[in-house]
Design a protein around this motif. Structure first.
Motif, PDB file in Angstrom:
ATOM      1  N   LEU A 177       0.690  -1.241  -0.091  1.00 59.90           N
ATOM      2  CA  LEU A 177       0.155   0.034  -0.099  1.00 59.90           C
ATOM      3  C   LEU A 177       0.662   1.334   0.003  1.00 59.90           C
ATOM      4  CD1 LEU A 177      -2.812  -0.191   2.719  1.00 59.90           C
ATOM      5  CD2 LEU A 177      -3.000  -0.471   0.199  1.00 59.90           C
ATOM      6  N   LYS A 203       0.425  -2.215   6.785  1.00 56.53           N
ATOM      7  CA  LYS A 203      -0.589  -2.008   5.989  1.00 56.53           C
ATOM      8  C   LYS A 203      -2.172  -2.580   6.338  1.00 56.53           C
ATOM      9  CE  LYS A 203       0.043  -6.171   2.713  1.00 56.53           C
ATOM     10  NZ  LYS A 203       1.285  -6.890   3.581  1.00 56.53           N
ATOM     11  N   VAL A 216      -5.652   5.826   1.678  1.00 51.31           N
ATOM     12  CA  VAL A 216      -4.955   4.911   0.474  1.00 51.31           C
ATOM     13  C   VAL A 216      -4.742   5.584  -0.779  1.00 51.31           C
ATOM     14  CG1 VAL A 216      -5.019   2.909  -0.650  1.00 51.31           C
ATOM     15  CG2 VAL A 216      -5.507   2.804   1.924  1.00 51.31           C
ATOM     16  N   ALA A 219      -2.066   1.066  -4.610  1.00 50.72           N
ATOM     17  CA  ALA A 219      -1.803  -0.418  -3.724  1.00 50.72           C
ATOM     18  C   ALA A 219      -1.458  -1.567  -4.800  1.00 50.72           C
ATOM     19  CB  ALA A 219      -3.373  -0.863  -3.350  1.00 50.72           C
TER      20      ALA A 219
END
Ligand code: 2HG
Ligand code: ZN
Length: 475
Positions: A177, A203, A216, A219
């Motif tokens: 991430l 993460k 976030v 990813a």
């Protein structure tokens, strides 16, 4: 800082426009509507603006500006959630913005050897699935809203869906991430490693934390081999007990080839028929006679003979009385039509009127007893309400939704259902999260030490409480 006396909204909006450009700071009452209200129109409230950064550096700069001015930040992806986690709370004091990741849609790469893909947070789940398929691989996260859900939201809510029984929740598909922390610093953990025990697996605290610990921005996802054959069947079953017997039979015959196993009440299919019967590919129970319950199951594999194995298993199930009728899809189109029935239940329920959602899980073996007790309790305590039950029975997760007549208090219905969930040591949110919808109940159903631990985490990560204020953790 005391924002009530020193906050200057115009200056804040100027500074945000300086970061993302004026066209990406949305304040107009009409244009901001889709950002500040959820799709069911159940949740929402005011925001200074919806801000749409183009990249991680802009997200970080927006967070820094908000942190300096004491402005709350609600991160938002596709706004498809069911718990109001991605929109403001009505009547909440203090300035806040919605930070939309919708412009950050890039799929940076797909690695067919390592079986990974690198995506930005705003990438729509279906687009990522297609990119994986183009490389002969499968991104095994799948649910009804996949055409509009964005991966940042999918990850931040640890979304479930129909393939959890085979591939796990979203958490199992995240290898790395990139996150922006509450102070605006960027942590890049976009490693493509299948093994990495070098320290805390940090993460994990962001996955499922609904934007309350960090934002976030990108990813690395784990992909799996794409099965070459799939068998999709809709079966009429007499009882939930029979559905569990069928699940055991399917696993005995097909092993981990069973990729989905959904329980659908007869009433759920009938409302799909009522509201979408005329739509292409959606109609009734697809030729399977009416029944109190249905199972939609899918198996997948690549070594050949899958269809014949599914067929044999189904014949055995009918002989044993676990199923009374069934259809095994003859083509991709028919398989998709069966899935379309399942995926229209939420919209059909919405068309029926107000409903009280219960996204609950109990141990799988307790599903029949839970359904019997909870249905009886709703009938006894809430005259005029009816249950729309369906869900991921293979994971012990039922959407025990109650459609209520006008004027009925939703909280009383919640209480009736959740007390029974608690008796079965279940969860009041199996896959949809807490958001603003379940926050009051969390205080009742989570233990004090668990809540205290979560508050310590929040305090460490977001001491000023600016990330998704008022969500997930009861105050
Ligand atoms: C599903 O399984 C979704 O279709 C939505 O999780 C469930 O509408 C719901 O309650
Ligand atoms: Zn679901």
């Amino acid at each position: 800082m005391d924002v009530s006396t020193s906050f200057n909204a115009a200056a804040m909006l100027d500074s945000l426009a300086g970061i993302v450009g004026p066209a990406q700071v949305i304040t107009d009452a009409h244009d901001i509507e889709p950002y500040v209200t959820d799709w069911r129109r159940m949740f929402g409230g005011p925001a200074l603006a919806a801000v749409r950064p183009a990249d991680t550096a802009q997200v970080a700069a927006v967070v820094r500006a908000c942190a300096a001015a004491g402005v709350g930040i609600i991160a938002q992806g596709g706004n498809t959630g069911l718990a109001g986690g991605a929109v403001p709370i009505a009547g909440r004091a203090g300035p806040q913005i919605v930070l939309s990741l919708a412009r950050m849609t890039a799929i940076r790469d797909v690695d067919p050897v390592g079986m990974t893909m690198l995506v930005q947070a705003g990438c729509v789940l279906a687009a990522a699935q297609e990119a994986a398929a183009d490389a002969g691989l499968l991104l095994p996260i799948s649910f009804g809203a996949q055409g509009s859900a964005r991966l940042g939201g999918v990850i931040s809510t640890n979304a479930g869906g129909v393939n959890v029984l085979r591939y796990g929740m979203t958490r199992q598909s995240v290898l790395g991430l990139e996150v922006v922390l509450a102070d605006g610093s960027v942590v890049n953990g976009l490693r493509r490693l299948h093994k990495d025990n070098a320290g805390y697996d940090w993460k994990q605290i962001f996955i499922g934390s609904e934007g309350t610990l960090g934002i976030v921005t990108a990813a690395v996802l784990r992909l799996v081999p794409r099965p070459r054959e799939r068998g999709t069947a809709l079966l009429a079953v007499p009882t939930p007990e029979a559905a569990l017997a069928l699940l055991a039979r399917a696993r005995g015959a097909l092993g981990d080839g069973v990729t989905a196993f959904e329980l659908i009440s007869g009433r759920s299919l009938r409302i799909v028929e009522r509201h979408f019967g005329g739509s292409a590919g959606v109609g009734g129970s697809a030729g399977v006679g009416d029944a109190p319950w249905f199972v939609l199951m899918e198996a997948a594999g690549s070594i050949g003979g899958l269809r014949a194995a599914v067929e044999d298993m189904l014949v055995g199930a009918i002989e044993a009385g676990e199923a009374t009728d069934g259809v095994l899809a003859e083509s991709e189109t028919q398989a998709n039509a069966l899935w379309s029935l399942r995926e229209h239940i939420t919209d059909a329920e919405k068309a029926e009127g107000p409903s009280v959602k219960h996204d609950v899980s109990v141990p799988v073996a307790d599903i029949p007893a839970f359904l019997a007790e909870a249905s009886a309790a709703v009938a006894a305590a809430h005259a005029g309400a009816w249950v729309n039950a369906f869900g991921h029975v293979g994971d012990g997760n039922i959407h025990f939704n109650v459609v209520i007549p006008p004027g009925m208090a939703p909280h009383a219905v919640n209480h009736t259902v959740h007390e029974i969930v608690a008796r079965f040591a279940g969860s009041i949110s199996a896959e949809h999260g807490i958001g603003q919808y379940r926050i009051g109940e969390l205080a009742t159903y989570k233990s004090a030490p668990e809540l205290a631990l979560q508050r310590r985490l929040k305090q460490a990560m977001d001491p000023d409480g600016l990330l998704n204020p008022g969500k997930l953790l009861p105050g």
